[in-house]
Structure formats: C-alpha cells, structure tokens
Design a protein around this motif. Sequence first.
Motif, PDB file in Angstrom:
ATOM      1  N   ASP A   1       8.799  90.084   7.914  1.00 50.91           N
ATOM      2  CA  ASP A   1       7.558  90.524   7.274  1.00 50.91           C
ATOM      3  C   ASP A   1       7.158  89.629   6.103  1.00 50.91           C
ATOM      4  O   ASP A   1       6.339  90.012   5.278  1.00 50.91           O
ATOM      5  CB  ASP A   1       7.704  91.968   6.793  1.00 50.91           C
ATOM      6  N   GLY A   2       7.760  88.438   6.020  1.00 54.55           N
ATOM      7  CA  GLY A   2       7.435  87.525   4.937  1.00 54.55           C
ATOM      8  C   GLY A   2       8.662  87.113   4.153  1.00 54.55           C
ATOM      9  O   GLY A   2       9.791  87.518   4.479  1.00 54.55           O
ATOM     10  N   PRO A   3       8.487  86.347   3.082  1.00 49.35           N
ATOM     11  CA  PRO A   3       9.635  85.870   2.295  1.00 49.35           C
ATOM     12  C   PRO A   3      10.319  87.004   1.532  1.00 49.35           C
ATOM     13  O   PRO A   3       9.678  87.962   1.099  1.00 49.35           O
ATOM     14  CB  PRO A   3       8.995  84.861   1.335  1.00 49.35           C
TER      15      PRO A   3
ATOM     16  N   HIS B   1      15.844  82.547  -1.410  1.00 53.61           N
ATOM     17  CA  HIS B   1      14.554  82.981  -0.896  1.00 53.61           C
ATOM     18  C   HIS B   1      14.451  82.540   0.547  1.00 53.61           C
ATOM     19  O   HIS B   1      14.456  81.350   0.840  1.00 53.61           O
ATOM     20  CB  HIS B   1      13.433  82.364  -1.732  1.00 53.61           C
ATOM     21  N   VAL B   2      14.395  83.504   1.474  1.00 49.05           N
ATOM     22  CA  VAL B   2      14.341  83.180   2.894  1.00 49.05           C
ATOM     23  C   VAL B   2      13.144  83.886   3.531  1.00 49.05           C
ATOM     24  O   VAL B   2      12.569  84.818   2.958  1.00 49.05           O
ATOM     25  CB  VAL B   2      15.637  83.603   3.610  1.00 49.05           C
ATOM     26  N   MET B   3      12.784  83.428   4.717  1.00 49.07           N
ATOM     27  CA  MET B   3      11.660  84.034   5.426  1.00 49.07           C
ATOM     28  C   MET B   3      12.176  85.149   6.326  1.00 49.07           C
ATOM     29  O   MET B   3      13.011  84.930   7.207  1.00 49.07           O
ATOM     30  CB  MET B   3      10.945  82.977   6.268  1.00 49.07           C
TER      31      MET B   3
END
Length: 227
Positions: free
Chosen positions: A186-188, A181-183
């Motif tokens: 436009d978000g994670p 899970h990365v940023m």
Amino acid sequence: MVSTAAPALAEGVSTPLTGIRRTAARRMVQAWQAPVFHLTVEADMTEVGRVKAVSPGATVTDVLVRAAARALMAVPEVNAHVGEHEVTVFPNAHVGIAVAGPKGLTVPVIHDAEALDLASLAERRADVVGRAREGALTRQDITGGTFSISNLGMMGIARFDAILNVPQAAILAVGATTQRHVMGPDGPLWRPIADLTLTCDHRALDGATGAQFLNALVGELAAPLGS
C-alpha cells in the motif's frame, strides 16, 4: 644531522597458539584456501522481533537457528562437508553458533536442530553458549556441525562476510537489524531489516543453490513464529 633510522620497538609479549586457538588458526588457513563467494539478502525481521512474546526464554539467535535448520532441510545441498575429493550431504541439521569465549572464538553445535521447537532450541542454546563462555565445552559440543551462524548484529555491525568453518560448505553472517524505508503493498513503510550474507564454498555450491537457500531462509524468518 637528523637520524632516519626506525625507532626500536618496545619489547612485546608473545603468547603461543595452543589448544582451541591453534586449531582455529589452522582452520582459518584452510578456509582462506577455499574458492568462496558471497551472497547477501535483506530479511524482514518483524516476526523475529516477537520472539519473547511467543517463547519468553528464546532469543533472536534461536529463531535464526530454527529458520536455518528448516532452510537446510529444504535445500540439503547446503548442509554439507567439502572434502578433497568429495562432498558429503547430511540428513540432519547440526547448526553451530559462533561464540566469543575466554580461549577465543568457539562454535558450539546444536545437533538435530531441525527436530527442535523454539523452546527446546532456546534451552539447548543457553546451555552450550553458557559453557562456551565459561570455557567448559566438551569435544561433543564442538564436533559434527554441518552449518554455522555468526551473528554480530548485537554489536552494531551492519554487514560482514564470515569465514568458512571448514569442512562445512557454507556459513551465515547476520548483521544488525535496522529500521529501513521499504515499499509495501500500500506504499512506502518502515520495517526492521537485517542483511544476511552467505559465504559458500564454490566446490560444493553454485550461486543458484546459495540463492535458493537464502530465499528459503528469508521465508522462514517471515513466517509466524508459532508455525
């Protein structure tokens, strides 16, 4: 009275170190004597995962070799041998791939890797790796390497430090690609990520140069495969 004497060991089987194993053992001792340091980065493997769609005969290893060769051309200080009193930098990327064979670990070399396209790399890699597993490599196949890659990702190893393939100045260790899970912009979001660890001989390289190489490598792995 209970005896506290150590139990006798059952007779073992001794196998002399000969040939490739003996050479490898000697080089491992030399490698441990080198002053090394390790640098690790995370690489987005999204584009690498498209390799079969771009070149059906190619594998992730071929993309890694191509990316490493290009990064070596961008940061040539890493494409080097370390001697007792000198460091020799080479103009061409001769990239070795660690392969487990019947006589132990061998590192066949793909010479002039920077000049090969993905399909040509795949053909060359399939040839030398196949012969490595058959124990049929020639001296030419295992000499002249300027940089090495050890990939244990397919065995589920998340991250590791590879031992220098002396006299080379650096070696890349490739861990397993996992969804993380990365940023994103436009978000994670989820992305396939692999840890890449560079072992460097501090006599030839410093942290800034090693970091420059890894940044170039990560950029190459993220670039479109058709480029």
